[in-house]
Design an enzyme around this catalytic site. Structure first.
Site, short mmCIF file in Angstrom:
data_model
loop_
_atom_site.label_atom_id
_atom_site.label_comp_id
_atom_site.label_asym_id
_atom_site.label_seq_id
_atom_site.Cartn_x
_atom_site.Cartn_y
_atom_site.Cartn_z
N HIS A 1 1.04 -1.12 0.04
CA HIS A 1 -0.20 -0.08 0.12
C HIS A 1 0.88 1.42 0.11
CE1 HIS A 1 -3.72 2.06 -0.06
NE2 HIS A 1 -4.14 1.76 1.02
N ASP B 1 -2.10 2.50 -4.49
CA ASP B 1 -3.44 2.74 -3.99
C ASP B 1 -4.56 1.78 -4.12
OD1 ASP B 1 -2.24 4.92 -2.78
OD2 ASP B 1 -2.74 6.30 -4.63
#
Length: 398
Positions: free
Chosen positions: A369, A373
């Protein structure tokens, strides 16, 4: 003349190797290029060939020992006479070779050699045989009695332990491959901000294509038309549209790859390996199928070349072949994403307000992450779903 058996030069990415098995024993006649032993690394198993004709005179590194490049494993003697096997001086477990020659002199060179070799006090031997002049046969008989006594005592202890309890355990050392897998999994968990997103796909389109063309495909290319080639081609098309997935972190930089090297997770009896299909965007379906089969066969036999295990920008793991319905795959560092594919099962699905039974599969994308995204991850999976449900998109590149 003697010849050293050395560890072959290991690649830079391989720190050491473990001796998994010696195929020859001390005293064996060996020939040039015979496979003497197997070395197991965290990636593959290497065979160590015999450097010359001769006799295996000495084994320096034993099974289970860790070795590095150029370590001496043993010695080959070019002498044609076979070497006499020696008794282990600590446990006297090897057989003693009889010698019919007698010697009437006390403490002959042969006697002194045996006394020194096995650390025996000659007075102990005299007590047992009540003779003033000790021959090498007396010493061999003395050692033989010790061996028998040791074995009988060992058997008695084993029988007692067996009667006491049947609750046994088995303890074995981790293989280098299993140890490396453990290290890399922990590294991934500690050093990535992992998040997993899921999607479900109707596999009817791919199943119908396989049914229609599998026989012709197999006749022409001598290989079955599997699911993995469809998954791989579809993943590459998605990576081309969403380059954020085909990336990695290097310090404070993000590296974006303009090529497509896909790692394929393959389970073997030795552990999990991830060989790499390089430039897979240029490969045809039958080339992919043949390469996957080659990786699986060579990996199971421990014969996979080191170069096949290096690199990779993205990993595909197909747990569906083992019946897995859904899981969260762990990222393969230094990559930033991995796709988990699961078993195809018929399930009731609502389609245009009606319930249909369709062959469905769950896809799971685990990603770092820090650089990917949720939007990119979801877009990747939706694009993958669209392609698998309508594979003609690949033909028209839409």
């Amino acid at each position: 003349m003697k010849k050293e058996i050395q560890v072959p030069l290991l690649p830079e990415s391989v720190v050491n190797a473990k001796i998994s098995k010696w195929h020859k024993n001390i005293g064996d006649q060996v020939k040039y290029n015979d496979n003497l032993l197997d070395l197991e690394t965290d990636k593959i198993v290497l065979e160590v060939p015999c450097p010359s004709d001769g006799i295996l005179q000495e084994i320096i590194k034993k099974e289970g020992d860790l070795v590095i490049s150029k370590d001496v494993l043993g010695i080959i003697s070019n002498s044609k006479s076979r070497q006499r096997s020696l008794i282990n001086k600590n446990f006297f477990e090897n057989k003693i070779q009889n010698n019919n020659m007698e010697n009437n002199f006390s403490e002959t060179p042969n006697v002194r050699r045996l006394l020194k070799l096995y650390n025996i006090d000659i007075q102990d031997v005299k007590k047992k045989c009540s003779k003033s002049k000790i021959t090498h046969i007396d010493i061999e008989n003395y050692i033989r009695n010790i061996i028998l006594k040791y074995k009988n005592k060992k058997n008695i202890i084993n029988n007692i332990n067996e009667k006491k309890s049947k609750r046994n355990i088995k303890r074995i050392s981790m293989t280098p491959i299993r140890k490396k897998i453990s290290e890399r999994l922990l590294e991934s968990v500690r050093n990535t901000a992992t998040l997993t997103t899921f999607q479900e796909v109707d596999m009817s389109n791919i199943i119908n294509i396989r049914k229609k063309y599998n026989e012709k495909f197999q006749n022409k290319y001598n290989i079955k038309l599997g699911f993995m080639s469809f998954y791989i081609k579809s993943v590459v098309a998605c990576l081309q549209k969403i380059p954020q997935i085909n990336a990695a972190i290097d310090g404070n930089d993000i590296i974006y790859y303009d090529y497509f090297d896909i790692s394929i997770a393959i389970s073997t009896s030795r552990g999990l390996i991830t060989p790499v299909l390089k430039d897979v965007d240029t490969m045809k379906i039958h080339e992919i199928e043949k390469q996957i089969k080659y990786f699986a066969e060579q990996g199971e036999n421990g014969k996979l070349d080191i170069k096949n295990l290096i690199g990779g920008n993205f990993t595909i793991s197909n747990g569906g072949i083992f019946g897995s319905l859904i899981s969260t795959p762990i990222i393969n560092p230094p990559q930033s994403a991995i796709l988990g594919i699961h078993v195809i099962k018929d399930r009731p699905i609502a389609v245009n307000g009606k319930i249909k039974i369709l062959p469905m599969v769950y896809l799971a994308l685990s990603y770092d992450h820090r650089i990917i995204d949720g939007k990119e991850a979801a877009s990747f999976l939706i694009e993958l779903k669209n392609i698998l449900e309508d594979y003609s998109r690949i033909i028209f590149q839409i």
